[in-house]
Design a protein around this motif. Sequence first.
Motif, PDB file in Angstrom:
ATOM      1  N   GLU A  50       0.825  -1.203   0.000  1.00  0.00           N
ATOM      2  CA  GLU A  50       0.000   0.000   0.000  1.00  0.00           C
ATOM      3  C   GLU A  50       0.864   1.259   0.000  1.00  0.00           C
ATOM      4  O   GLU A  50       0.567   2.231  -0.697  1.00  0.00           O
ATOM      5  N   ILE A  51       1.943   1.249   0.775  1.00  0.00           N
ATOM      6  CA  ILE A  51       2.824   2.410   0.848  1.00  0.00           C
ATOM      7  C   ILE A  51       3.592   2.595  -0.449  1.00  0.00           C
ATOM      8  O   ILE A  51       3.775   3.710  -0.941  1.00  0.00           O
ATOM      9  N   LEU A  52       4.036   1.485  -1.051  1.00  0.00           N
ATOM     10  CA  LEU A  52       4.844   1.551  -2.270  1.00  0.00           C
ATOM     11  C   LEU A  52       4.012   1.617  -3.544  1.00  0.00           C
ATOM     12  O   LEU A  52       4.536   1.959  -4.600  1.00  0.00           O
ATOM     13  N   GLY A  53       2.751   1.302  -3.426  1.00  0.00           N
ATOM     14  CA  GLY A  53       1.931   1.110  -4.617  1.00  0.00           C
ATOM     15  C   GLY A  53       1.848   2.290  -5.559  1.00  0.00           C
ATOM     16  O   GLY A  53       1.675   2.108  -6.764  1.00  0.00           O
ATOM     17  N   GLN A  54       1.989   3.490  -5.028  1.00  0.00           N
ATOM     18  CA  GLN A  54       1.874   4.689  -5.862  1.00  0.00           C
ATOM     19  C   GLN A  54       3.231   5.285  -6.221  1.00  0.00           C
ATOM     20  O   GLN A  54       3.304   6.433  -6.680  1.00  0.00           O
ATOM     21  N   GLY A  55       4.297   4.519  -6.008  1.00  0.00           N
ATOM     22  CA  GLY A  55       5.619   4.990  -6.386  1.00  0.00           C
ATOM     23  C   GLY A  55       6.255   5.859  -5.325  1.00  0.00           C
ATOM     24  O   GLY A  55       5.746   6.034  -4.216  1.00  0.00           O
ATOM     25  N   ALA A  56       7.398   6.443  -5.692  1.00  0.00           N
ATOM     26  CA  ALA A  56       8.183   7.221  -4.734  1.00  0.00           C
ATOM     27  C   ALA A  56       7.507   8.523  -4.331  1.00  0.00           C
ATOM     28  O   ALA A  56       7.642   8.979  -3.193  1.00  0.00           O
ATOM     29  N   GLU A  57       6.775   9.104  -5.229  1.00  0.00           N
ATOM     30  CA  GLU A  57       6.132  10.385  -4.916  1.00  0.00           C
ATOM     31  C   GLU A  57       5.081  10.204  -3.821  1.00  0.00           C
ATOM     32  O   GLU A  57       4.187   9.363  -3.929  1.00  0.00           O
ATOM     33  N   GLY A  58       5.226  10.959  -2.753  1.00  0.00           N
ATOM     34  CA  GLY A  58       4.263  10.908  -1.661  1.00  0.00           C
ATOM     35  C   GLY A  58       4.480   9.782  -0.667  1.00  0.00           C
ATOM     36  O   GLY A  58       3.677   9.599   0.250  1.00  0.00           O
ATOM     37  N   ILE A  59       5.575   9.040  -0.814  1.00  0.00           N
ATOM     38  CA  ILE A  59       5.787   7.915   0.092  1.00  0.00           C
ATOM     39  C   ILE A  59       6.007   8.378   1.528  1.00  0.00           C
ATOM     40  O   ILE A  59       5.615   7.709   2.478  1.00  0.00           O
ATOM     41  N   GLY A  60       6.630   9.541   1.707  1.00  0.00           N
ATOM     42  CA  GLY A  60       6.848  10.061   3.052  1.00  0.00           C
ATOM     43  C   GLY A  60       5.537  10.313   3.772  1.00  0.00           C
ATOM     44  O   GLY A  60       5.380   9.979   4.951  1.00  0.00           O
ATOM     45  N   GLU A  61       4.573  10.876   3.060  1.00  0.00           N
ATOM     46  CA  GLU A  61       3.269  11.141   3.667  1.00  0.00           C
ATOM     47  C   GLU A  61       2.537   9.840   3.972  1.00  0.00           C
ATOM     48  O   GLU A  61       1.932   9.701   5.045  1.00  0.00           O
ATOM     49  N   ARG A  62       2.586   8.891   3.046  1.00  0.00           N
ATOM     50  CA  ARG A  62       1.889   7.622   3.279  1.00  0.00           C
ATOM     51  C   ARG A  62       2.481   6.872   4.467  1.00  0.00           C
ATOM     52  O   ARG A  62       1.748   6.295   5.274  1.00  0.00           O
ATOM     53  N   LEU A  63       3.818   6.887   4.586  1.00  0.00           N
ATOM     54  CA  LEU A  63       4.467   6.207   5.701  1.00  0.00           C
ATOM     55  C   LEU A  63       4.152   6.901   7.021  1.00  0.00           C
ATOM     56  O   LEU A  63       3.849   6.246   8.028  1.00  0.00           O
ATOM     57  N   ALA A  64       4.221   8.222   7.026  1.00  0.00           N
ATOM     58  CA  ALA A  64       3.917   8.975   8.250  1.00  0.00           C
ATOM     59  C   ALA A  64       2.466   8.761   8.672  1.00  0.00           C
ATOM     60  O   ALA A  64       2.172   8.565   9.859  1.00  0.00           O
TER      61      ALA A  64
END
Length: 204
Positions: free
Chosen positions: A87-101
């Motif tokens: 789920e965190i990686l599914g949309q690529g590198a963009e926005g991963i910081g927000e998804r993880l946080a």
Amino acid sequence: MTGAAAPRRRGRPARTGEGEGPGARERILKAARTEFAERGYDKTTVRGIAKAADVDPALVHHYFGTKDEVFAAAIEVSFEPAMVIPEILGQGAEGIGERLARFFIGVWENPATRAPLLAILRSALTHEAAAKVLRSFVLRRLLERIAGDLDVPDPKFRAELAASHMIGIAILRYVIQVEPLASADPEEIVAMVAPTLQRYLTEA
């Protein structure tokens, strides 16, 4: 006279208890989370977990092995990395910081997962065995997999930086309860933390 009985499978209980059967593993995990949350790592025992789950202690060893492995499994139930990482990686590198946080803060904000995590974190601060399990899980099974899949230099170091940031927030907000962080809106924390996690995990 009949021949010798076939040896039992190692780790199986010597007797058939009422607690065996479908759902036994889940009951053991639920009991383990409660025991660790209420008693802490050092005072929790495999026998106590078995008693709370109404199973033979040998069944706990059969499913999970040692106390450390039960502890790790209890953490995994809270984080569910197999579901979270895609789920965190599914949309690529963009926005991963927000998804993880958002995922991390969400786990801590949920009362169902916060109580055992508090016990785990407190135990890790004072007991090396608990700290070792937490390090192994958070770094190897969650953050390193995320950083590794992003194909960036020094993924382990980046994972450690991200972990230090998030665990530091957990200690100050949920364990020590330092203000104003302790009462800050979760969305505000996500907004402030996300860019830093994004930099740790993606910038060359």
